[in-house]
Design an enzyme around this catalytic site. Structure first.
Site, PDB file in Angstrom:
ATOM      1  CE  LYS A 165     -13.460 -15.094  12.604  1.00 40.44           C
ATOM      2  NZ  LYS A 165     -14.788 -14.743  12.069  1.00 40.44           N
TER       3      LYS A 165
ATOM      4  CG  HIS B 217     -11.774 -17.036  16.123  1.00 38.50           C
ATOM      5  ND1 HIS B 217     -11.024 -16.206  15.313  1.00 38.50           N
ATOM      6  CD2 HIS B 217     -12.850 -16.299  16.508  1.00 38.50           C
ATOM      7  CE1 HIS B 217     -11.601 -15.025  15.225  1.00 38.50           C
ATOM      8  NE2 HIS B 217     -12.713 -15.057  15.936  1.00 38.50           N
TER       9      HIS B 217
ATOM     10  CB  SER C 102     -11.955 -13.917  18.846  1.00 40.46           C
ATOM     11  OG  SER C 102     -12.791 -12.914  19.401  1.00 40.46           O
TER      12      SER C 102
END
Length: 398
Positions: free
Chosen positions: A240, A209, A181
């Site tokens: 996310k 992610h 990340s």
């Protein structure tokens, strides 16, 4: 010693290192353009990668769940908080990943902490990439297993550790981030997975992610690397690319049963709120139905990386939608961040302890809905702000 005295001492040390942080105030829906500390800017600092947090279908599903179920689950999953909504989302996540079962957690941190402690303990070996997320590091500490750390992405060192130590431990768990990340690179899973198989190690991929953003169908880094069927456990987040809140683990049905019965971070907390659960499930359906969003995200990221490279700025080792520009110094990094805000762009500066000392950086995260001209304008602004500080950076380096 008083609490305030403790705070003064610790915060004084943090300020002296140039790493004191504050929370900026954002206003409006998570979107390409927001108000940050009262200033309208283009947002390049979030994780709402597919721009689903305010998608009409996601909002409608969340609203309907709030009306039908209320705003809270009212308790833990093992007492009175286990709703049909939770079970449906977990079944949907399991189907999406081609696994037997899934389990949702309140946060990604709690998922990793609970999962690691459920799989290893004293007498076991936990093997971790040096750049793994803090939740993995803390989960290993809490598990009290033996820990071995290999240099970032060094599959040779990973195999050496497993060759030497695997046979002397009861269980061995290898954990990696799927997409790192702060650097934007993808774990070399097509090499890591067979190494784990050869040495009888369990492989956990934290794909916070990569969920929804990588792979032909959005199933993340393992799908991108072609080894999804060789990964034992996938952890991902709902907050996310899925535009909601929470996290999940997918794997075997027996893993789910194990976590329900042993993962303290699952057992001793309230269940995810119904609006968040319904929003995540709606977003998952959009991820499956609209692959063009994922393609636009990666096209925007590639355009940004290329645009920065043309302007003389490295984004190595990124190959994804997390685009770092390493500046090095804390003060200079935050000066560039503030300069970008004044120009109408929010790209957050990241310092230690989120990254190693001396590697402070801009962490730029485009969204699927940013326009090409906005990407180009950001690249221009970053180059201008860094060039403005170039004399100070050279002087400090000398």
């Amino acid at each position: 010693m008083s609490i305030d005295a403790i705070a003064d001492r610790v915060l004084g040390e943090i300020r002296a290192r140039g790493t004191h942080r504050r929370m900026r105030v954002l206003d409006g829906a998570q979107a390409p353009r927001m108000l940050v500390d009262g200033r309208e800017v283009l947002l390049f600092a979030g994780s709402n990668y597919l721009d689903l947090a305010h998608h009409p279908d996601v909002v409608a599903a969340s609203s309907a769940a709030a009306i039908e179920y209320g705003c809270a689950s009212g308790g833990s999953r093992l007492i009175n908080g286990n709703l049909a909504l939770h079970e449906e989302l977990e079944a949907g996540l399991a189907r999406f990943y081609g696994r037997e079962a899934g389990l949702v957690f309140s946060t990604g941190y709690m998922a990793n902490v609970g999962l690691i402690q459920a799989l290893v303990g004293p007498g076991d070996l936990f093997v971790s990439d040096a750049l793994n997320h803090a939740s993995i590091v803390d989960g290993a500490r809490m598990a009290r297993a033996d820990v071995a750390v290999f240099p970032h992405g060094d599959v040779g060192r990973l195999e050496e550790i497993l060759r030497r130590a695997a046979s002397s431990h009861r269980h061995v768990l290898v954990a990696v981030d799927g997409l790192y990340s702060m650097d934007g690179d993808v774990a070399p899973l097509r090499e890591i997975a067979p190494i784990c198989r050869r040495h009888g190690a369990i492989l956990l991929v934290d794909d916070a992610h990569g969920t929804g953003t990588l792979g032909a169908h959005g199933r993340g880094s393992a799908e991108l690397e072609g080894v999804l069927d060789q990964v034992d456990v996938v952890m991902g987040t709902l907050g996310k690319s899925l535009g909601s809140f929470g996290a999940f683990v997918v794997g075997s049905a027996k893993l789910r049963d194990l976590l329900v019965n042993t993962a303290r971070s699952f057992i001793f907390t309230c269940a995810l709120a119904p609006p968040a659960v319904a929003a995540a499930h709606a977003a998952l359906r959009i991820v499956e139905a609209e692959p063009a969003r994922r393609a636009r995200l990666q096209a925007n990221a590639a355009r940004l990386r290329d645009g920065l490279a043309v302007r003389g700025l490295s984004t190595s080792p990124s190959t994804t939608h997390v685009v770092p520009v390493v500046i090095g110094q804390n003060a200079a990094t935050m000066a560039v961040c503030e300069g970008l805000l004044e120009r109408g762009f929010y790209a957050q500066g990241i310092r230690h302890p989120s990254v190693a000392e001396g590697t402070a950086r801009l962490r730029i995260t485009p969204m699927a809905s940013h326009q090409p001209h906005e990407i180009d304008a950001l690249a221009d602004a970053v180059a201008i702000e860094i060039a403005r500080l170039a004399p100070e950076l050279r002087a400090a380096a000398g």
